[in-house]
Design a protein around this motif. Structure first.
Motif, PDB file in Angstrom:
ATOM      1  N   UNK A 108       0.829  -1.201   0.000  1.00  0.00           N
ATOM      2  CA  UNK A 108       0.000   0.000   0.000  1.00  0.00           C
ATOM      3  C   UNK A 108       0.866   1.254   0.000  1.00  0.00           C
ATOM      4  N   UNK A 109       2.105   1.107   0.473  1.00  0.00           N
ATOM      5  CA  UNK A 109       3.052   2.230   0.530  1.00  0.00           C
ATOM      6  C   UNK A 109       4.318   1.805  -0.209  1.00  0.00           C
ATOM      7  N   UNK A 110       4.757   2.626  -1.131  1.00  0.00           N
ATOM      8  CA  UNK A 110       5.948   2.313  -1.913  1.00  0.00           C
ATOM      9  C   UNK A 110       7.040   3.340  -1.628  1.00  0.00           C
ATOM     10  N   UNK A 111       8.211   2.846  -1.278  1.00  0.00           N
ATOM     11  CA  UNK A 111       9.367   3.720  -1.061  1.00  0.00           C
ATOM     12  C   UNK A 111      10.145   3.801  -2.376  1.00  0.00           C
ATOM     13  N   UNK A 112       9.883   4.841  -3.158  1.00  0.00           N
ATOM     14  CA  UNK A 112      10.571   4.965  -4.443  1.00  0.00           C
ATOM     15  C   UNK A 112      11.993   5.475  -4.243  1.00  0.00           C
ATOM     16  N   UNK A 113      12.755   5.489  -5.336  1.00  0.00           N
ATOM     17  CA  UNK A 113      14.172   5.840  -5.266  1.00  0.00           C
ATOM     18  C   UNK A 113      14.386   7.254  -4.735  1.00  0.00           C
ATOM     19  N   UNK A 114      13.505   8.174  -5.132  1.00  0.00           N
ATOM     20  CA  UNK A 114      13.645   9.558  -4.678  1.00  0.00           C
ATOM     21  C   UNK A 114      13.444   9.664  -3.167  1.00  0.00           C
ATOM     22  N   UNK A 115      12.423   8.979  -2.660  1.00  0.00           N
ATOM     23  CA  UNK A 115      12.160   9.009  -1.221  1.00  0.00           C
ATOM     24  C   UNK A 115      13.302   8.355  -0.447  1.00  0.00           C
TER      25      UNK A 115
END
Length: 422
Positions: free
Chosen positions: A393-400
């Motif tokens: 439900x929550x995605x930690x993308x590269x920018x974050x």
């Protein structure tokens, strides 16, 4: 693929099967479980701990069956929880009574020995008083202004749980993480151990946050200030009235005096355990389901594997600290500190799959003997795999991830320096 210097090949001394393993880890046989648990059982625990383990075993087996069949919901009116709170309030009531009685004896008892008794009761009440955690002064503490992207990620996970906000994040070098209330206003502090954070992938970190915040969404009564402080008070009572081992003549009389209070404290502690252990274990399983919803089932299962090798990560940090103590040198320590967490992550990444499997089998042999309030990690992992897989439900993308890494940079270096300084 293991290098020639890391790989060992030998026949199993028990069944003769060829064993290929990494020389850095325990040599064992997957065919017959030879040497799967070289440490063996620990020393015999005390009576209270044995009772806790029996309860944990009984509840753990039932809960695993329930969770595998479908997530159980916490009853609206949990009779055990109500009784546990009532007993906890009685424990606190005894502390209040001692404080009030001691104050009255001190104020009104002049002219005799009563003020001395009153002072003793006040000192005892102070020792047994409920305690509110404080923000740590020996670890970096981050607030929203210090790490906006980290807190944004935490808020996203909290919304999935669902539960309230985290007000501060304490960063430590531990291979662990936790959330607990602090201060009279009972705000929430997330303790983030870099020893665990740095050896997990981004989605596993989301699952980790989901698990910790999930405790507050699933009725873990032991996380509550009333019961947690009552258990702490009972532990203090047990310390004060535990009979003296190998007593002398005078100590025999003291032991006789301690006997009834000790039995009473032991009985209340066991009763409170009886009423809260099932809820504590159930909360762990349900917190794992929150971890899966937040970060995905795959990430939550991977996190369980990382927890299995937590002691290996702790050993690396201890080894790094000891090595710098022997070698010394300011420049050497500074260089070691700058890439400490990268070396730790590389070590954990290099652990072969057969070592994870050995630890799962060893955990199955230990059962609930390691930690009575948590189901064994291998059972939690199996429970996650038994349920239908869920996406993140929550995605930690590269920018974050990059932004959060930058926000933790100062804490990473400060704690790495602390580790290498010992």
């Amino acid at each position: 693929m293991l290098s020639a210097t890391e790989q060992t090949i030998q026949p199993c001394p028990q069944c003769g099967t060829e064993i290929r393993t990494d020389r850095r880890f325990t040599t064992w046989c997957a065919a017959c479980d030879w040497n799967v648990d070289p440490v063996g059982p620990e020393t015999r625990p005390g009576r209270l701990e044995r009772a806790r383990r029996r309860l944990a075993q009984r509840y753990g087996e039932r809960l695993l069956a329930e969770m595998s069949a479908g997530t159980p919901r916490r009853p609206r009116r949990d009779v055990a929880g109500v009784l546990a709170h009532a007993i906890a309030l009685c424990v606190h009531g005894v502390t209040v009574a001692m404080a009030v009685g001691g104050a009255l004896l001190v104020v009104l008892g002049w002219g005799g020995a009563l003020p001395v008794l009153g002072a003793f009761l006040l000192a005892l009440a102070w020792l047994l008083r409920p305690r509110f955690a404080k923000l740590p002064d020996d670890a970096p503490v981050l607030h929203r202004a210090d790490a906006p992207r980290l807190f944004a990620l935490i808020d996203e996970v909290a919304a999935v749980a669902p539960t309230g906000d985290v007000h501060a994040v304490a960063v430590t070098a531990d291979v662990n993480a936790s959330v607990y209330p602090y201060g009279i206003r009972q705000r929430r502090l997330l303790t983030l151990g870099l020893g665990l954070w740095e050896i997990t992938a981004p989605q596993e970190r989301v699952a980790l946050l989901g698990h910790e915040l999930g405790h507050y969404a699933h009725g873990d009564t032991r996380h509550g200030v009333i019961i947690a402080n009552a258990l702490r008070s009972l532990d203090s009572w047990r310390y004060l009235v535990t009979p003296i081992r190998n007593p002398g003549a005078i100590e025999v009389a003291m032991n006789a005096l301690y006997l009834l209070p000790f039995l009473a404290v032991q009985g209340v502690t066991m009763l409170l355990d009886q009423l809260t252990l099932r809820a504590a274990q159930r909360a762990e399983y349900l917190a794992d389901t929150t971890a899966a919803r937040a970060g995905s089932t795959e990430a939550a299962v991977a996190l369980m594997d990382r927890l299995l090798v937590a002691d290996s990560a702790e050993a690396v940090l201890l080894r790094e600290s000891n090595a710098r103590q022997v070698r010394g040198g300011g420049a050497s320590r500074e260089e070691a500190a700058r890439d400490l967490w990268d070396r730790l992550a590389a070590h954990v990444e290099s652990i072969p799959e057969n070592e994870y499997e050995r630890r799962r089998r060893a955990a199955a042999l230990h059962g609930h003997s390691v930690d009575t309030t948590h189901p064994p990690t291998h059972l939690r992992r199996a429970c996650l795999l038994a349920a239908p897989p869920v996406p993140a439900a929550v995605t930690a993308d590269a920018e974050a991830v990059a932004a959060i890494t930058a926000e933790l940079a100062d804490a990473r270096l400060e704690l790495a320096r602390h580790v290498v300084r010992g």
